[in-house]
Every structure is written in structure tokens, then in C-alpha cells.
Write an enzyme that holds these catalytic residues in place. Sequence first.
Site, PDB file in Angstrom:
ATOM      1  N   LYS A   9      48.369  37.598  34.988  1.00  0.00           N
ATOM      2  CA  LYS A   9      47.691  36.388  34.524  1.00  0.00           C
ATOM      3  C   LYS A   9      48.699  35.394  33.914  1.00  0.00           C
ATOM      4  O   LYS A   9      49.857  35.760  33.667  1.00  0.00           O
ATOM      5  CB  LYS A   9      46.625  36.792  33.495  1.00  0.00           C
ATOM      6  CG  LYS A   9      45.508  37.657  34.091  1.00  0.00           C
ATOM      7  CD  LYS A   9      44.435  37.971  33.050  1.00  0.00           C
ATOM      8  CE  LYS A   9      43.326  38.825  33.647  1.00  0.00           C
ATOM      9  NZ  LYS A   9      42.215  39.048  32.676  1.00  0.00           N
ATOM     10  N   TYR A  49      35.765  34.453  39.366  1.00  0.00           N
ATOM     11  CA  TYR A  49      35.088  35.105  38.235  1.00  0.00           C
ATOM     12  C   TYR A  49      33.587  34.804  38.216  1.00  0.00           C
ATOM     13  O   TYR A  49      32.952  34.895  37.153  1.00  0.00           O
ATOM     14  CB  TYR A  49      35.746  34.692  36.920  1.00  0.00           C
ATOM     15  CG  TYR A  49      37.023  35.460  36.618  1.00  0.00           C
ATOM     16  CD1 TYR A  49      36.998  36.836  36.393  1.00  0.00           C
ATOM     17  CD2 TYR A  49      38.246  34.818  36.552  1.00  0.00           C
ATOM     18  CE1 TYR A  49      38.154  37.552  36.115  1.00  0.00           C
ATOM     19  CE2 TYR A  49      39.421  35.530  36.270  1.00  0.00           C
ATOM     20  CZ  TYR A  49      39.353  36.893  36.050  1.00  0.00           C
ATOM     21  OH  TYR A  49      40.500  37.601  35.768  1.00  0.00           O
ATOM     22  N   PHE A  57      32.200  33.930  27.406  1.00  0.00           N
ATOM     23  CA  PHE A  57      33.643  33.756  27.574  1.00  0.00           C
ATOM     24  C   PHE A  57      34.031  33.106  28.900  1.00  0.00           C
ATOM     25  O   PHE A  57      35.213  32.875  29.165  1.00  0.00           O
ATOM     26  CB  PHE A  57      34.368  35.103  27.409  1.00  0.00           C
ATOM     27  CG  PHE A  57      33.967  36.178  28.401  1.00  0.00           C
ATOM     28  CD1 PHE A  57      34.534  36.232  29.667  1.00  0.00           C
ATOM     29  CD2 PHE A  57      33.027  37.147  28.054  1.00  0.00           C
ATOM     30  CE1 PHE A  57      34.176  37.226  30.577  1.00  0.00           C
ATOM     31  CE2 PHE A  57      32.659  38.141  28.959  1.00  0.00           C
ATOM     32  CZ  PHE A  57      33.239  38.177  30.227  1.00  0.00           C
ATOM     33  N   ARG A  85      43.773  50.466  37.499  1.00  0.00           N
ATOM     34  CA  ARG A  85      42.944  50.223  36.300  1.00  0.00           C
ATOM     35  C   ARG A  85      43.458  51.073  35.124  1.00  0.00           C
ATOM     36  O   ARG A  85      43.495  50.610  33.993  1.00  0.00           O
ATOM     37  CB  ARG A  85      41.465  50.562  36.563  1.00  0.00           C
ATOM     38  CG  ARG A  85      40.740  49.700  37.574  1.00  0.00           C
ATOM     39  CD  ARG A  85      40.288  48.365  37.049  1.00  0.00           C
ATOM     40  NE  ARG A  85      39.405  48.412  35.900  1.00  0.00           N
ATOM     41  CZ  ARG A  85      38.777  47.325  35.430  1.00  0.00           C
ATOM     42  NH1 ARG A  85      38.924  46.140  36.017  1.00  0.00           N
ATOM     43  NH2 ARG A  85      38.021  47.404  34.370  1.00  0.00           N
ATOM     44  N   THR A  91      39.920  46.569  28.817  1.00  0.00           N
ATOM     45  CA  THR A  91      39.899  45.099  28.757  1.00  0.00           C
ATOM     46  C   THR A  91      40.465  44.584  27.429  1.00  0.00           C
ATOM     47  O   THR A  91      41.274  43.652  27.410  1.00  0.00           O
ATOM     48  CB  THR A  91      38.442  44.598  28.918  1.00  0.00           C
ATOM     49  OG1 THR A  91      37.877  45.214  30.070  1.00  0.00           O
ATOM     50  CG2 THR A  91      38.399  43.092  29.071  1.00  0.00           C
ATOM     51  N   ARG A 102      48.077  46.620  29.106  1.00  0.00           N
ATOM     52  CA  ARG A 102      47.329  45.762  28.177  1.00  0.00           C
ATOM     53  C   ARG A 102      47.599  46.144  26.718  1.00  0.00           C
ATOM     54  O   ARG A 102      47.701  45.276  25.858  1.00  0.00           O
ATOM     55  CB  ARG A 102      45.837  45.831  28.506  1.00  0.00           C
ATOM     56  CG  ARG A 102      45.488  45.003  29.751  1.00  0.00           C
ATOM     57  CD  ARG A 102      44.099  45.295  30.241  1.00  0.00           C
ATOM     58  NE  ARG A 102      43.598  44.260  31.143  1.00  0.00           N
ATOM     59  CZ  ARG A 102      42.439  44.339  31.775  1.00  0.00           C
ATOM     60  NH1 ARG A 102      41.663  45.391  31.616  1.00  0.00           N
ATOM     61  NH2 ARG A 102      42.036  43.359  32.566  1.00  0.00           N
ATOM     62  N   ASN A 112      44.926  39.276  28.330  1.00  0.00           N
ATOM     63  CA  ASN A 112      45.255  40.696  28.478  1.00  0.00           C
ATOM     64  C   ASN A 112      46.181  40.975  29.674  1.00  0.00           C
ATOM     65  O   ASN A 112      46.196  42.070  30.223  1.00  0.00           O
ATOM     66  CB  ASN A 112      43.970  41.526  28.537  1.00  0.00           C
ATOM     67  CG  ASN A 112      43.043  41.076  29.651  1.00  0.00           C
ATOM     68  OD1 ASN A 112      43.428  40.240  30.476  1.00  0.00           O
ATOM     69  ND2 ASN A 112      41.845  41.618  29.696  1.00  0.00           N
ATOM     70  N   HIS A 115      44.926  41.702  35.765  1.00  0.00           N
ATOM     71  CA  HIS A 115      43.589  41.926  36.335  1.00  0.00           C
ATOM     72  C   HIS A 115      43.680  43.035  37.370  1.00  0.00           C
ATOM     73  O   HIS A 115      44.710  43.185  38.038  1.00  0.00           O
ATOM     74  CB  HIS A 115      43.092  40.646  37.032  1.00  0.00           C
ATOM     75  CG  HIS A 115      41.892  40.877  37.909  1.00  0.00           C
ATOM     76  ND1 HIS A 115      40.604  40.842  37.421  1.00  0.00           N
ATOM     77  CD2 HIS A 115      41.784  41.194  39.229  1.00  0.00           C
ATOM     78  CE1 HIS A 115      39.752  41.122  38.415  1.00  0.00           C
ATOM     79  NE2 HIS A 115      40.444  41.338  39.518  1.00  0.00           N
ATOM     80  N   GLU A 126      38.128  40.845  46.702  1.00  0.00           N
ATOM     81  CA  GLU A 126      39.168  40.178  45.903  1.00  0.00           C
ATOM     82  C   GLU A 126      40.496  40.088  46.662  1.00  0.00           C
ATOM     83  O   GLU A 126      41.194  39.085  46.565  1.00  0.00           O
ATOM     84  CB  GLU A 126      39.354  40.902  44.568  1.00  0.00           C
ATOM     85  CG  GLU A 126      38.171  40.680  43.634  1.00  0.00           C
ATOM     86  CD  GLU A 126      38.358  41.307  42.258  1.00  0.00           C
ATOM     87  OE1 GLU A 126      37.451  41.099  41.422  1.00  0.00           O
ATOM     88  OE2 GLU A 126      39.379  41.978  42.000  1.00  0.00           O
TER      89      GLU A 126
HETATM   90  P1  IDP Z   1      38.298  43.589  33.219  1.00  0.00           P
HETATM   91  O1  IDP Z   1      39.335  42.516  33.459  1.00  0.00           O
HETATM   92  O2  IDP Z   1      38.832  44.721  32.391  1.00  0.00           O
HETATM   93  O3  IDP Z   1      37.631  44.073  34.495  1.00  0.00           O
HETATM   94  P2  IDP Z   1      35.890  42.046  32.706  1.00  0.00           P
HETATM   95  O4  IDP Z   1      34.753  42.469  31.835  1.00  0.00           O
HETATM   96  O5  IDP Z   1      35.685  42.044  34.177  1.00  0.00           O
HETATM   97  O6  IDP Z   1      37.150  42.936  32.298  1.00  0.00           O
HETATM   98  O7  IDP Z   1      36.297  40.586  32.233  1.00  0.00           O
HETATM   99  C1  IDP Z   1      37.142  39.769  33.007  1.00  0.00           C
HETATM  100  C2  IDP Z   1      38.136  39.094  32.090  1.00  0.00           C
HETATM  101  O8  IDP Z   1      37.429  38.220  31.198  1.00  0.00           O
HETATM  102  C3  IDP Z   1      38.893  40.038  31.141  1.00  0.00           C
HETATM  103  O9  IDP Z   1      40.005  40.658  31.738  1.00  0.00           O
HETATM  104  C4  IDP Z   1      39.290  39.098  30.034  1.00  0.00           C
HETATM  105  O10 IDP Z   1      40.405  38.279  30.391  1.00  0.00           O
HETATM  106  C5  IDP Z   1      38.046  38.218  29.921  1.00  0.00           C
HETATM  107  N1  IDP Z   1      37.069  38.753  28.954  1.00  0.00           N
HETATM  108  C6  IDP Z   1      36.255  39.828  29.105  1.00  0.00           C
HETATM  109  N2  IDP Z   1      35.475  40.035  28.026  1.00  0.00           N
HETATM  110  C7  IDP Z   1      35.806  39.037  27.158  1.00  0.00           C
HETATM  111  C8  IDP Z   1      35.340  38.697  25.836  1.00  0.00           C
HETATM  112  O11 IDP Z   1      34.463  39.345  25.245  1.00  0.00           O
HETATM  113  N3  IDP Z   1      35.938  37.605  25.253  1.00  0.00           N
HETATM  114  C9  IDP Z   1      36.904  36.867  25.882  1.00  0.00           C
HETATM  115  N4  IDP Z   1      37.350  37.150  27.115  1.00  0.00           N
HETATM  116  C10 IDP Z   1      36.823  38.224  27.747  1.00  0.00           C
HETATM  117 MG    MG Z   2      36.452  42.991  35.859  1.00  0.00          MG
END
Ligand code: IDP
Ligand code: MG
Length: 141
Positions: A9, A49, A57, A85, A91, A102, A112, A115, A126
Amino acid sequence: MANTLGIIKPDGVKRKLVGNVISRIERDGLILRGVKVLKLSKDQAQKFYAVHEGKPFYNSLVEFMTSGPIVVMVIGGHDSIDRWRNLMGATDPAKARYNTIRREYGTSIEKNVVHGSDSEATAKTEVAFFFNDDEILPKGI
Ligand code: IDP
Ligand code: MG
């Protein structure tokens, strides 16, 4: 032996973590089958997304993901989806296991660093979002 999509990212690219992340992929025995550096448009980020549309968010995430260049990667190898993963970690970096990307480099639940696709179905869509078939190294090479 499905491929998965990895992204470094904008925070990771800005902080010069590209080599480090790819090094961890290699060390883990995963295989880099495709790689591109690009900057997402707002439209692309919103589409990528879309599953999170409407969440609190979402807008901030789209802004973050378009804030600078990213590196998109096709990652292969046995069990690549789960292994990538696991290498990324949870996350929220504060909750991610030690020795995950992360945990080590993430600065917030949003920023973080990486992805990764979360299932075989999302990995397929994707990867196709960023790569044509002829841009992906075939298996067995
Ligand atoms: P992942 O990347 O671990 O699969 P997802 O729930 O799919 O997590 O969320 C996508 C991305 O959105 C996360 O990697 C992070 O950058 C952002 N994100 C997820 N949850 C939050 C939150 O509660 N606050 C702010 N950003 C978030
Ligand atoms: Mg995700």
C-alpha cells in the site's frame, strides 16, 4: 495452487518497504508471478474496495489507497492465499502476531502496509483486476 493478489500500500512504498516485503515473500517460499507499480485512480480504488462501501472507513480508505504509488503482486505457491494472509498478519497491526508484516510495519488499522485476497474467489477477481493472463508467469517456470 491458486494465485493470490498482494498489494504494498502507499504507506509501504513511501516508507521504502518494498524490498523488505518482497524479501519476506521470497523467504517464505512463496513465488512472485507478476508485479507492477502503479497509482490507483479514485474510481479504481472505489471499485477494488466496493465490498466495504458504506462502512465508516470506506472514504478514508479510498483516499489513503490513492495517496501514492502502490505495488501490486501476483503471489503463487502452495496454499498461497492463506500463507500470504498469515505473513501479513491481522488487519489491526496492534492485534497482529509477532513476526508478521503488519505487526512489524503497520502504523494503524488503516495504514497496515499490505493487502491480501481473503478467499479463492476474491483472489481470482482481484488478480484479474490488475493483471491480464499473459502478464502472469505460468506455473512450472
Ligand atoms: P484486510 O485488509 O485484513 O482483509 P478488511 O476488513 O478487508 O481487512 O479491510 C480492508 C482495509 O480497510 C484494511 O486492510 C484497512 O486498510 C482498512 N480498514 C479495515 N478496517 C478498518 C477500520 O476499522 N478503520 C480504518 N480502516 C480500516
Ligand atoms: Mg479484506
